[in-house]
Enzyme design. Structure first.
Site, PDB file in Angstrom:
ATOM      1  N   ASP A  39     -11.313   1.824   3.085  1.00 29.55           N
ATOM      2  CA  ASP A  39     -11.531   0.376   3.007  1.00 29.55           C
ATOM      3  C   ASP A  39     -13.021   0.048   2.893  1.00 29.55           C
ATOM      4  OD1 ASP A  39      -9.601  -1.553   2.843  1.00 29.55           O
ATOM      5  OD2 ASP A  39      -9.188  -1.668   4.987  1.00 29.55           O
TER       6      ASP A  39
ATOM      7  N   LYS B 295       0.842  -1.207   0.000  1.00 29.29           N
ATOM      8  CA  LYS B 295       0.000   0.000   0.000  1.00 29.29           C
ATOM      9  C   LYS B 295       0.872   1.251   0.000  1.00 29.29           C
ATOM     10  CE  LYS B 295      -3.730  -2.556   2.015  1.00 29.29           C
ATOM     11  NZ  LYS B 295      -4.317  -3.170   3.189  1.00 29.29           N
TER      12      LYS B 295
ATOM     13  N   GLN C  25      -5.025  -1.721   9.218  1.00 33.91           N
ATOM     14  CA  GLN C  25      -4.753  -3.048   8.663  1.00 33.91           C
ATOM     15  C   GLN C  25      -5.270  -4.142   9.603  1.00 33.91           C
ATOM     16  OE1 GLN C  25      -3.277  -3.646   5.543  1.00 33.91           O
ATOM     17  NE2 GLN C  25      -3.926  -5.744   5.964  1.00 33.91           N
TER      18      GLN C  25
END
Ligand code: NAP
Length: 280
Positions: free
Chosen positions: A116, A49, A93
């Site tokens: 997300d 990322k 994460q």
């Protein structure tokens, strides 16, 4: 038969478009990623990322916290990032260490920065058709289906898997594209009789090579979300690729398919978040 939908080419194209767009911006979009602990897979994902964000010209921040970080510390960091104008996207994460409440931490993210698409706010908006940042993996799958030129409208689409991060949002996005959608799961009775009627089949199960040729309709578009290890430790999907591919019109490989598109869609969502926050 069996055309490959190349995630590498598609993802590169999306990232190049973003990079071109970002070049013209005075204030760059900012993405902050929080990683708690030392989970090896998470480290790899976070590294990817960071690399993508730098490639497209974003401001990229990685916040690495020790495995024993207290819940209040993580929440305080998310709140601080919510307030910071130069940060447009925030991602925590997953998975988090066991002592942390994933649900609470994820839902602390400002929905406008929820790149997300995992907050309840984003999920609810997706369900009701309101403007939102949709989960990256299913959004990437939709882009892959569209890239084939096959129309989704009116098609019989079957999703195997009903997780909150893949299966359910995938089904909603297909519904928004006017497919007729069936969701299957571990309690589905006679799965092959349903999957073999699918014009579009999405597998998000987490079982290596689970989808066999006799479960697939001739000429179907098959999207393989799975990321598993086979008996030899080799990365493989949920679809028995070698035997299924000849039966399909289009199919995604693993590796080189959905995973790369998920990463590209995170960049797309960050740019989208930047626009939604009204930064010119
Ligand atoms: P998950 O939360 O474990 O969900 C798996 C789903 O598959 C569940 O809904 C489960 O049904 C269903 N299932 C399990 N066994 C089945 C069976 N025998 N027949 C029919 N359905 C069955 O997994 P996930 O997070 O959605 O991820 C699925 C796969 O995608 C994993 O391999 C994961 O690594 C991969 N993934 C890849 C990406 C990417 O970027 N490429 C992103 C996310 C996930 P029940 O609900 O009834 O248990």
């Amino acid at each position: 038969m069996g055309n490959i939908i190349d995630g590498k080419i598609l993802a590169a194209k999306i990232k190049e478009e973003i990079r071109e767009h970002v070049k013209g911006l005075k204030i760059k979009p900012g993405l902050a990623v929080i990683q708690v602990g030392e989970d090896p897979a998470s480290k790899v994902y976070v590294g990817g990322k960071e690399k993508d964000a730098q490639e497209v010209g974003f401001l990229s921040e990685i916040h690495r916290l020790g495995a024993d970080t207290a819940q209040e510390t993580v929440i305080a960091l998310v709140k601080k990032l919510n307030e910071r104008k130069e940060i447009n996207g925030i991602l925590v994460q997953l998975p988090l260490p066991e002592h942390l409440n994933e649900e609470l931490i994820t839902n602390t993210i400002d929905p406008l920065k929820d790149v997300d698409g995992f907050t309840y706010n984003s999920a609810g908006r997706l369900l009701t058709g309101s403007k939102c940042l949709a989960a990256c993996t299913p959004s990437g799958c939709i882009e892959m289906i569209k890239s084939t030129g096959c129309e989704i409208k009116g098609k019989n689409a079957v999703v195997i898997g009903r997780s909150n991060i893949v299966g359910k949002p995938m089904a909603i996005l297909l519904l928004q594209e006017n497919a007729t959608v069936t969701i299957c799961h571990s309690r589905t009775v006679d799965l092959p009789s349903i999957t073999s009627k699918a014009d579009i089949l999405v597998a998000a199960i987490g079982r290596p090579k689970f989808v066999k040729a006799d479960m697939v309709k001739q000429g179907a578009v098959v999207i393989d979300v799975g990321m598993n290890r086979d008996e030899n430790g080799k990365l493989c999907g949920d679809v028995d690729f070698e035997n299924v591919k000849e039966k399909t019109s289009f199919i995604t490989p693993v590796p080189g398919g959905v995973g790369l598109m998920t990463r590209a869609m995170l960049m797309k969502n960050t740019l989208e978040a930047y626009k939604m926050q009204g930064i010119k």
